[in-house]
Design a protein around this motif. Structure first.
Motif, PDB file in Angstrom:
ATOM      1  N   ARG A 120       1.024  -1.205  -0.078  1.00  0.00           N
ATOM      2  CA  ARG A 120      -0.190  -0.011  -0.108  1.00  0.00           C
ATOM      3  C   ARG A 120       1.059   1.258   0.102  1.00  0.00           C
ATOM      4  O   ARG A 120       1.523   1.385   0.971  1.00  0.00           O
ATOM      5  CB  ARG A 120      -1.008   0.056   1.299  1.00  0.00           C
ATOM      6  N   SER A 121       1.060   1.959  -1.139  1.00  0.00           N
ATOM      7  CA  SER A 121       2.109   3.008  -1.464  1.00  0.00           C
ATOM      8  C   SER A 121       1.730   4.181  -0.487  1.00  0.00           C
ATOM      9  O   SER A 121       0.763   4.454   0.049  1.00  0.00           O
ATOM     10  CB  SER A 121       1.956   3.414  -2.718  1.00  0.00           C
ATOM     11  N   PRO A 122       2.950   4.792   0.003  1.00  0.00           N
ATOM     12  CA  PRO A 122       3.036   5.878   0.868  1.00  0.00           C
ATOM     13  C   PRO A 122       2.424   7.285   0.147  1.00  0.00           C
ATOM     14  O   PRO A 122       2.341   7.253  -1.164  1.00  0.00           O
ATOM     15  CB  PRO A 122       4.147   6.200   1.242  1.00  0.00           C
ATOM     16  N   ALA A 123       1.922   7.983   0.861  1.00  0.00           N
ATOM     17  CA  ALA A 123       1.085   9.173   0.185  1.00  0.00           C
ATOM     18  C   ALA A 123       1.631  10.378   1.232  1.00  0.00           C
ATOM     19  O   ALA A 123       1.484  10.461   2.326  1.00  0.00           O
ATOM     20  CB  ALA A 123      -0.237   9.136  -0.001  1.00  0.00           C
ATOM     21  N   ARG A 124       1.879  11.497   0.555  1.00  0.00           N
ATOM     22  CA  ARG A 124       2.402  12.758   1.086  1.00  0.00           C
ATOM     23  C   ARG A 124       1.144  13.509   1.521  1.00  0.00           C
ATOM     24  O   ARG A 124       0.123  13.495   0.831  1.00  0.00           O
ATOM     25  CB  ARG A 124       3.176  13.582   0.293  1.00  0.00           C
ATOM     26  N   ARG A 125       1.162  13.970   2.695  1.00  0.00           N
ATOM     27  CA  ARG A 125       0.244  14.616   3.257  1.00  0.00           C
ATOM     28  C   ARG A 125      -0.132  15.854   2.408  1.00  0.00           C
ATOM     29  O   ARG A 125       0.909  16.595   2.167  1.00  0.00           O
ATOM     30  CB  ARG A 125       0.217  15.060   4.680  1.00  0.00           C
ATOM     31  N   GLY A 126      -1.264  16.251   2.030  1.00  0.00           N
ATOM     32  CA  GLY A 126      -1.611  17.682   1.254  1.00  0.00           C
ATOM     33  C   GLY A 126      -2.916  17.315   0.557  1.00  0.00           C
ATOM     34  O   GLY A 126      -3.407  16.585   0.485  1.00  0.00           O
ATOM     35  N   PRO A 127      -3.211  18.551  -0.019  1.00  0.00           N
ATOM     36  CA  PRO A 127      -4.309  18.535  -0.939  1.00  0.00           C
ATOM     37  C   PRO A 127      -4.168  17.619  -2.161  1.00  0.00           C
ATOM     38  O   PRO A 127      -5.496  17.182  -2.567  1.00  0.00           O
ATOM     39  CB  PRO A 127      -4.551  20.075  -1.520  1.00  0.00           C
ATOM     40  N   VAL A 128      -3.428  17.288  -2.623  1.00  0.00           N
ATOM     41  CA  VAL A 128      -3.324  16.450  -3.885  1.00  0.00           C
ATOM     42  C   VAL A 128      -3.340  15.058  -3.463  1.00  0.00           C
ATOM     43  O   VAL A 128      -4.574  14.474  -4.028  1.00  0.00           O
ATOM     44  CB  VAL A 128      -1.825  16.375  -4.388  1.00  0.00           C
ATOM     45  N   ALA A 129      -3.065  14.472  -2.216  1.00  0.00           N
ATOM     46  CA  ALA A 129      -3.477  13.225  -1.674  1.00  0.00           C
ATOM     47  C   ALA A 129      -4.726  13.128  -1.418  1.00  0.00           C
ATOM     48  O   ALA A 129      -5.510  12.216  -1.623  1.00  0.00           O
ATOM     49  CB  ALA A 129      -2.520  12.882  -0.457  1.00  0.00           C
ATOM     50  N   ALA A 130      -5.345  14.166  -0.646  1.00  0.00           N
ATOM     51  CA  ALA A 130      -6.589  14.336  -0.282  1.00  0.00           C
ATOM     52  C   ALA A 130      -7.717  14.263  -1.421  1.00  0.00           C
ATOM     53  O   ALA A 130      -8.668  13.501  -1.269  1.00  0.00           O
ATOM     54  CB  ALA A 130      -6.856  15.498   0.495  1.00  0.00           C
ATOM     55  N   ARG A 131      -7.169  14.693  -2.502  1.00  0.00           N
ATOM     56  CA  ARG A 131      -8.348  14.582  -3.739  1.00  0.00           C
ATOM     57  C   ARG A 131      -8.384  13.289  -4.110  1.00  0.00           C
ATOM     58  O   ARG A 131      -9.385  12.815  -4.553  1.00  0.00           O
ATOM     59  CB  ARG A 131      -7.765  15.569  -4.870  1.00  0.00           C
ATOM     60  N   PHE A 132      -7.132  12.580  -4.352  1.00  0.00           N
ATOM     61  CA  PHE A 132      -7.159  11.251  -4.828  1.00  0.00           C
ATOM     62  C   PHE A 132      -7.221  10.222  -3.621  1.00  0.00           C
ATOM     63  O   PHE A 132      -7.213   8.902  -4.206  1.00  0.00           O
ATOM     64  CB  PHE A 132      -6.035  10.997  -5.638  1.00  0.00           C
ATOM     65  N   GLN A 133      -7.743  10.452  -2.496  1.00  0.00           N
ATOM     66  CA  GLN A 133      -7.641   9.600  -1.507  1.00  0.00           C
ATOM     67  C   GLN A 133      -8.824   8.244  -1.549  1.00  0.00           C
ATOM     68  O   GLN A 133      -8.437   7.258  -1.585  1.00  0.00           O
ATOM     69  CB  GLN A 133      -7.849  10.115  -0.102  1.00  0.00           C
ATOM     70  N   PRO A 134     -10.111   8.772  -1.943  1.00  0.00           N
ATOM     71  CA  PRO A 134     -11.074   7.475  -2.273  1.00  0.00           C
ATOM     72  C   PRO A 134     -10.353   6.683  -3.277  1.00  0.00           C
ATOM     73  O   PRO A 134     -10.687   5.409  -3.059  1.00  0.00           O
ATOM     74  CB  PRO A 134     -12.044   8.309  -2.849  1.00  0.00           C
TER      75      PRO A 134
END
Length: 259
Positions: A120-134
């Motif tokens: 399960r790949s890591p994700a940097r916190r921020g608006p970009v990750a939040a947008r694609f979170q689902p």
């Protein structure tokens, strides 16, 4: 945990994350978590061999078409497969199709190797990750199910808060830095049942927040050097990996300096 197995061969498949960006060496090449892990495994096996078929920018269809059959034919003790995140971070993505391709890859790889590892790949916190979170969470839930069906291990990097810390990411905000890759190598090491060397989930010390001017300067530099070229590649259908060969295309012993 005590060491549960000695791996004499390791093949890594994937994109820039597995290639090692942005853990840069002095000569300009990239090291990364897979190389670090290979070095550790080699220390426990004098006949150890390693291949890394990953190429930056690859989508899951390309990983299936260009890497899976080659990896399966190598019959390695250990295989890692990380892919799909480049797909889900694009403006348009058919997540069920990405999952189907991952399943195709796993069905080919799992019977051909001693142990398959998914992530399960890591994700940097921020608006970009939040947008694609689902999308990411749909993909990662499927990876868990896929691993359970095929006896694969899953390394949960996405669920580790520390890997969301921007200080573990390079200036391009897309790839982990040297410390980030070191922690991923440790995470895989422990998942394989080896004795822990350190707590890879430990949070970084509380840092001093940069002044507003310094943050805006960094944002502008990121936009100019990384974001605009990335958008340009998306618009023209190009990839940062176009024309690049895998970093280690053959299953060979590590040079003495790397082992």
């Amino acid at each position: 945990m005590e060491m549960t197995a000695t791996h004499t061969s390791f093949v890594a498949l994937g994109d820039s994350f597995t290639e090692g960006m942005s853990d840069a060496l002095p000569n300009g090449t990239y090291r990364g978590w897979a190389d670090l892990l290979a070095g550790r495994l080699a220390a426990h096996s004098p006949d150890f061999r390693y291949a890394n078929l990953a190429v930056r920018g690859k989508l899951i269809q390309q990983i299936v078409d260009e890497q899976v059959e080659t990896a399966a034919s190598m019959g390695a003790d250990l295989v890692t497969l990380v892919g799909g995140l480049n797909d889900v971070l694009r403006p348009k993505c058919d997540v069920p199709q990405v999952c189907a391709l991952l399943e195709e890859a796993v069905e080919r790889l799992a019977p051909s190797c001693g142990q398959l590892v998914l992530m399960r790949s890591p994700a940097r916190r921020g608006p970009v990750a939040a947008r694609f979170q689902p999308r990411m969470e749909e993909l990662f839930a499927f990876i868990d199910q896929l691993a359970a069906r095929h006896g694969a291990l899953v390394v949960d990097l996405y669920g580790a808060d520390v890997l969301g810390d921007p200080r573990l990411w390079a200036d391009d905000r897309l790839h982990l830095d040297e410390e980030g890759h070191r922690r991923v190598a440790e995470a895989v090491w422990q998942t394989l049942g080896h004795t822990p060397r350190f707590d890879w989930t430990e949070a970084l010390p509380v840092g001093i927040k940069l002044p507003w001017t310094a943050r805006r300067t960094a944002d502008l530099r990121f936009t100019r050097q990384h974001l605009v070229p990335w958008i340009g590649r998306r618009l023209t259908g190009r990839s940062s990996g176009d024309g690049l060969a895998p970093k280690r295309a053959e299953l060979l012993p590590l040079p003495a300096a790397d082992a």
